[in-house]
Design an enzyme around this catalytic site. Structure first.
Site, mmCIF file in Angstrom:
data_model
loop_
_atom_site.group_PDB
_atom_site.id
_atom_site.type_symbol
_atom_site.label_atom_id
_atom_site.label_comp_id
_atom_site.label_asym_id
_atom_site.label_seq_id
_atom_site.Cartn_x
_atom_site.Cartn_y
_atom_site.Cartn_z
ATOM 1 N N HIS A 113 0.832 -1.211 0.000
ATOM 2 C CA HIS A 113 0.000 0.000 0.000
ATOM 3 C C HIS A 113 0.860 1.252 0.000
ATOM 4 O O HIS A 113 1.840 1.333 0.739
ATOM 5 C CB HIS A 113 -0.915 0.017 1.224
ATOM 6 C CG HIS A 113 -2.061 -0.939 1.116
ATOM 7 N ND1 HIS A 113 -3.242 -0.773 1.773
ATOM 8 C CD2 HIS A 113 -2.191 -2.074 0.390
ATOM 9 C CE1 HIS A 113 -4.066 -1.775 1.469
ATOM 10 N NE2 HIS A 113 -3.433 -2.567 0.635
ATOM 11 N N TYR A 169 -9.842 4.817 7.294
ATOM 12 C CA TYR A 169 -10.025 5.116 8.715
ATOM 13 C C TYR A 169 -11.126 6.182 8.789
ATOM 14 O O TYR A 169 -10.934 7.295 8.301
ATOM 15 C CB TYR A 169 -8.739 5.703 9.312
ATOM 16 C CG TYR A 169 -7.616 4.695 9.521
ATOM 17 C CD1 TYR A 169 -6.780 4.319 8.481
ATOM 18 C CD2 TYR A 169 -7.376 4.158 10.793
ATOM 19 C CE1 TYR A 169 -5.734 3.411 8.687
ATOM 20 C CE2 TYR A 169 -6.330 3.257 11.011
ATOM 21 C CZ TYR A 169 -5.525 2.875 9.958
ATOM 22 O OH TYR A 169 -4.496 1.990 10.170
ATOM 23 N N PRO A 213 -4.791 -0.397 18.703
ATOM 24 C CA PRO A 213 -4.459 -0.809 17.331
ATOM 25 C C PRO A 213 -4.623 0.272 16.263
ATOM 26 O O PRO A 213 -4.274 0.026 15.102
ATOM 27 C CB PRO A 213 -5.412 -1.980 17.073
ATOM 28 C CG PRO A 213 -6.508 -1.832 18.053
ATOM 29 C CD PRO A 213 -5.959 -1.117 19.236
ATOM 30 N N LYS A 230 0.661 -0.406 15.193
ATOM 31 C CA LYS A 230 2.058 -0.425 15.630
ATOM 32 C C LYS A 230 2.481 -1.644 16.443
ATOM 33 O O LYS A 230 3.682 -1.889 16.596
ATOM 34 C CB LYS A 230 2.345 0.832 16.481
ATOM 35 C CG LYS A 230 2.362 2.115 15.687
ATOM 36 C CD LYS A 230 3.617 2.211 14.838
ATOM 37 C CE LYS A 230 3.537 3.267 13.784
ATOM 38 N NZ LYS A 230 3.635 2.760 12.427
ATOM 39 N N TYR A 253 3.250 6.628 10.486
ATOM 40 C CA TYR A 253 2.487 5.439 10.063
ATOM 41 C C TYR A 253 3.387 4.434 9.357
ATOM 42 O O TYR A 253 3.287 3.229 9.597
ATOM 43 C CB TYR A 253 1.336 5.888 9.151
ATOM 44 C CG TYR A 253 0.312 4.817 8.919
ATOM 45 C CD1 TYR A 253 -0.719 4.599 9.831
ATOM 46 C CD2 TYR A 253 0.358 4.010 7.778
ATOM 47 C CE1 TYR A 253 -1.663 3.609 9.616
ATOM 48 C CE2 TYR A 253 -0.585 3.017 7.552
ATOM 49 C CZ TYR A 253 -1.600 2.830 8.482
ATOM 50 O OH TYR A 253 -2.532 1.839 8.268
HETATM 51 P P1 RFL Z 1 2.128 -12.135 21.302
HETATM 52 O O1 RFL Z 1 1.801 -12.166 19.854
HETATM 53 O O2 RFL Z 1 1.023 -11.956 22.263
HETATM 54 O O3 RFL Z 1 2.902 -13.501 21.601
HETATM 55 C C1 RFL Z 1 3.152 -13.939 22.913
HETATM 56 C C2 RFL Z 1 3.187 -15.452 22.892
HETATM 57 O O4 RFL Z 1 3.546 -15.923 24.187
HETATM 58 C C3 RFL Z 1 2.701 -17.011 24.530
HETATM 59 N N1 RFL Z 1 2.672 -17.137 25.997
HETATM 60 C C4 RFL Z 1 3.464 -18.002 26.672
HETATM 61 N N2 RFL Z 1 4.359 -18.896 26.253
HETATM 62 C C5 RFL Z 1 4.996 -19.651 27.198
HETATM 63 N N3 RFL Z 1 4.762 -19.503 28.520
HETATM 64 C C6 RFL Z 1 3.866 -18.616 28.985
HETATM 65 N N4 RFL Z 1 3.646 -18.497 30.296
HETATM 66 C C7 RFL Z 1 3.176 -17.813 28.044
HETATM 67 N N5 RFL Z 1 2.236 -16.834 28.149
HETATM 68 C C8 RFL Z 1 1.955 -16.442 26.896
HETATM 69 C C9 RFL Z 1 1.364 -16.651 23.907
HETATM 70 O O5 RFL Z 1 0.551 -17.806 23.722
HETATM 71 C C10 RFL Z 1 1.820 -16.036 22.571
HETATM 72 O O6 RFL Z 1 1.935 -17.004 21.554
HETATM 73 O O7 RFL Z 1 3.218 -11.018 21.633
HETATM 74 P P2 RFL Z 1 4.413 -10.405 20.753
HETATM 75 O O8 RFL Z 1 5.241 -11.493 20.149
HETATM 76 O O9 RFL Z 1 5.026 -9.370 21.584
HETATM 77 O O10 RFL Z 1 3.675 -9.712 19.494
HETATM 78 C C11 RFL Z 1 2.827 -8.587 19.668
HETATM 79 C C12 RFL Z 1 1.697 -8.582 18.625
HETATM 80 O O11 RFL Z 1 1.060 -9.838 18.630
HETATM 81 C C13 RFL Z 1 0.692 -7.460 18.866
HETATM 82 O O12 RFL Z 1 1.338 -6.280 19.254
HETATM 83 C C14 RFL Z 1 -0.164 -7.146 17.610
HETATM 84 O O13 RFL Z 1 -0.988 -8.228 17.258
HETATM 85 C C15 RFL Z 1 -0.995 -5.895 17.831
HETATM 86 N N6 RFL Z 1 -1.856 -5.559 16.687
HETATM 87 C C16 RFL Z 1 -1.345 -4.956 15.541
HETATM 88 N N7 RFL Z 1 -0.020 -4.732 15.425
HETATM 89 C C17 RFL Z 1 0.505 -4.217 14.267
HETATM 90 O O14 RFL Z 1 1.719 -4.022 14.176
HETATM 91 N N8 RFL Z 1 -0.285 -3.925 13.162
HETATM 92 C C18 RFL Z 1 -1.635 -4.130 13.194
HETATM 93 O O15 RFL Z 1 -2.296 -3.930 12.163
HETATM 94 C C19 RFL Z 1 -2.217 -4.625 14.416
HETATM 95 N N9 RFL Z 1 -3.534 -4.845 14.500
HETATM 96 C C20 RFL Z 1 -3.223 -5.851 16.723
HETATM 97 C C21 RFL Z 1 -4.040 -5.474 15.618
HETATM 98 C C22 RFL Z 1 -3.776 -6.536 17.803
HETATM 99 C C23 RFL Z 1 -5.116 -6.827 17.792
HETATM 100 N N10 RFL Z 1 -5.595 -7.580 18.892
HETATM 101 C C24 RFL Z 1 -6.436 -8.699 18.756
HETATM 102 C C25 RFL Z 1 -5.014 -7.385 20.194
HETATM 103 C C26 RFL Z 1 -5.383 -5.729 15.608
HETATM 104 C C27 RFL Z 1 -5.945 -6.395 16.699
HETATM 105 C C28 RFL Z 1 -7.440 -6.612 16.661
HETATM 106 C C1 PHB Z 2 -5.561 -4.848 10.201
HETATM 107 O O1 PHB Z 2 -5.405 -5.026 8.951
HETATM 108 O O2 PHB Z 2 -5.982 -5.743 10.949
HETATM 109 C C2 PHB Z 2 -5.275 -3.520 10.773
HETATM 110 C C3 PHB Z 2 -4.763 -2.524 9.955
HETATM 111 C C4 PHB Z 2 -4.522 -1.259 10.470
HETATM 112 C C5 PHB Z 2 -4.800 -1.002 11.804
HETATM 113 C C6 PHB Z 2 -5.294 -2.003 12.632
HETATM 114 C C7 PHB Z 2 -5.531 -3.263 12.117
HETATM 115 O O3 PHB Z 2 -4.595 0.247 12.287
#
Ligand code: RFL
Ligand code: PHB
Length: 393
Positions: free
Chosen positions: A72, A200, A293, A297, A385
């Site tokens: 994008h 957005y 979110p 980031k 961004y």
């Molecule tokens: P994670 O992905 O939570 O991974 C942690 C892992 O540790 C495991 N765990 C354990 N393992 C062993 N022993 C234990 N005691 C444990 N306790 C937990 C868990 O099962 C898991 O597998 O953390 P990490 O690696 O720091 O990664 C962070 C990201 O996952 C998170 O920041 C993003 O998903 C946030 N996020 C977004 N980030 C972006 O950069 N771009 C996006 O577009 C974006 N959109 C989002 C998001 C998060 C969302 N949700 C659901 C919170 C959209 C959503 C809806």
């Molecule tokens: C996504 O594609 O899930 C997504 C993209 C941008 C955001 C949050 C989530 O700011």
């Protein structure tokens, strides 16, 4: 058992760290509490900064990302029924890529298992010991057997609800937190994207975001109440709300309906602990910080932390001492706080707070108007961004 770096958590942070260390000839063991299927199917982030794409590409796990990811070069801000494009790439020279977090994880897991490097799923009762000594260890149970893993260093990559941060004695960490009075209801739908670029939308009824996973899969989000009951949201209600909030005054709604494949509610929070280290334990990613979110980031910050940590660990194992490891927390936090600021700002700009305060609405729209109408305003959004630069030093 003995290894050099014990990694708790197989999310983006833990798996990328294992991958970078393996390439540098440093041994690690990755311990994950959930099953491989759960990790590979959990739908979360989707937007990768160019720096994230670059590190995956340069380290040999970017092939599928380049084949299947959607590049994008801009995004749309929609408010008062009109759309305004922010041309990210012509402003910054950088691009972002849509590629699901779970796809990144599948690629990293395949690379690690393909290389024969240790990665254990479904471990239980993980506990950390002797963090202040030079000989920390991790105890856990795997397939019914109690294990002890002795390491030089432990990487706490176990996300916001993990045990690593909790293993640090009370009084060591300082936490900074903001909980928002709303959440996001997210769906994945078998429908083409509303538009080729993300929209957005700021609307009196609340924020909405139209994003995607592919040409045939849409990901859509709606601002809702934090305690929202999903049962109260029929498919019809979800689509009606998306149409209303994302509609263009003249062109109507761009949203295309399809079968809803998955739905969930995500709380919104800003959270940071300082420092991101205690003795030989180094926290990275969501274990140390959470962003709402809106700025996309979270995963990108996890990747940036890991690049700094992997670089410092390489220096340590090449006999250059603890210097870069000592500097890890301050270096990572400098970038974390800038991403926190940006995520908080995007959230404040686009959501409705406490019903509709007419003054707040006017100020939000004025700020959006400024961003879309001023080169400096657009640049402020764009450069954050696409991702601020990261110098490993
Ligand atoms: P994670 O992905 O939570 O991974 C942690 C892992 O540790 C495991 N765990 C354990 N393992 C062993 N022993 C234990 N005691 C444990 N306790 C937990 C868990 O099962 C898991 O597998 O953390 P990490 O690696 O720091 O990664 C962070 C990201 O996952 C998170 O920041 C993003 O998903 C946030 N996020 C977004 N980030 C972006 O950069 N771009 C996006 O577009 C974006 N959109 C989002 C998001 C998060 C969302 N949700 C659901 C919170 C959209 C959503 C809806
Ligand atoms: C996504 O594609 O899930 C997504 C993209 C941008 C955001 C949050 C989530 O700011």
């Amino acid at each position: 058992m003995r290894t050099q770096v014990g990694i708790v958590g197989a999310g983006p942070a833990g798996l990328l760290l294992g991958h970078l260390l393996h390439r540098a000839g440093i041994e690690s063991v990755v311990l994950e509490s959930r099953s491989r299927t759960h990790v590979e199917e959990r739908i979360r982030a989707g937007l990768l900064e160019q720096g994230t794409v670059d590190v995956l590409t340069e380290t040999g796990v970017g092939d599928r990302l380049h084949r299947e990811g959607l590049v994008h070069e801009g995004l749309e801000l929609r408010f008062d029924g009109e759309g305004h494009r922010i041309p990210l790439t012509s402003l910054t020279g950088r691009r972002v890529t849509i590629y699901g977090q779970q796809e990144v994880l599948k690629d990293l897991i395949a690379a690690r298992l393909g290389a024969g490097a240790p990665l254990q799923f479904e471990v239980e009762q993980v506990a950390l010991h002797d963090l202040e000594s030079d000989y920390p260890s991790i105890t856990y149970v795997h397939e019914g057997a109690a294990q002890t893993l002795h390491c030089d260093v432990i990487a706490g990559c176990d996300g916001f609800h993990g045990i690593c941060r909790e293993s640090i004695p009370a009084g060591v960490l300082r936490a900074y937190e903001r909980v928002y009075p709303f959440a996001w209801l997210g769906i994945l739908a078998a429908a083409p994207p509303a538009s080729p670029e993300l929209i957005y939308a700021r609307h009196e009824r609340g924020f909405a975001l139209a994003t995607m996973r592919s040409e045939t899969l849409s990901r859509l989000y709606l601002q809702c109440r934090p305690e929202e009951d999903l049962a109260a949201w029929s498919d019809d209600r979800i689509w009606a709300e998306l149409h209303a909030r994302l509609a263009h005054r003249d062109l109507g709604s761009p949203v295309k309906e399809g079968k809803i494949l998955q739905r969930g509610v995500t709380a919104m929070r800003s959270f940071v602990v300082e420092p991101m280290r205690f003795g030989r334990l180094f926290l990275a990613g969501d274990a140390a910080h959470i962003v709402p979110p809106t700025g996309a980031k979270g995963m990108n910050l996890a990747v940036a932390d890991i690049r700094v940590l992997a670089h410092a660990l390489q220096a340590f194992y090449r006999g250059r001492g603890m210097g870069l490891l000592e500097a890890y927390s301050a270096k990572a936090l400098a970038r974390v706080w800038k991403a926190q600021r940006f995520s908080w700002w995007m959230t404040s700009l686009l959501h409705s707070f406490d019903g509709e305060d007419p003054f707040e609405h006017k100020v939000q729209v004025a700020e959006l108007d400024y961003i879309c109408g001023s080169a400096a305003g657009a640049m402020t959004l764009a450069e954050n961004y696409v991702g601020l630069p990261l110098a490993l030093g």
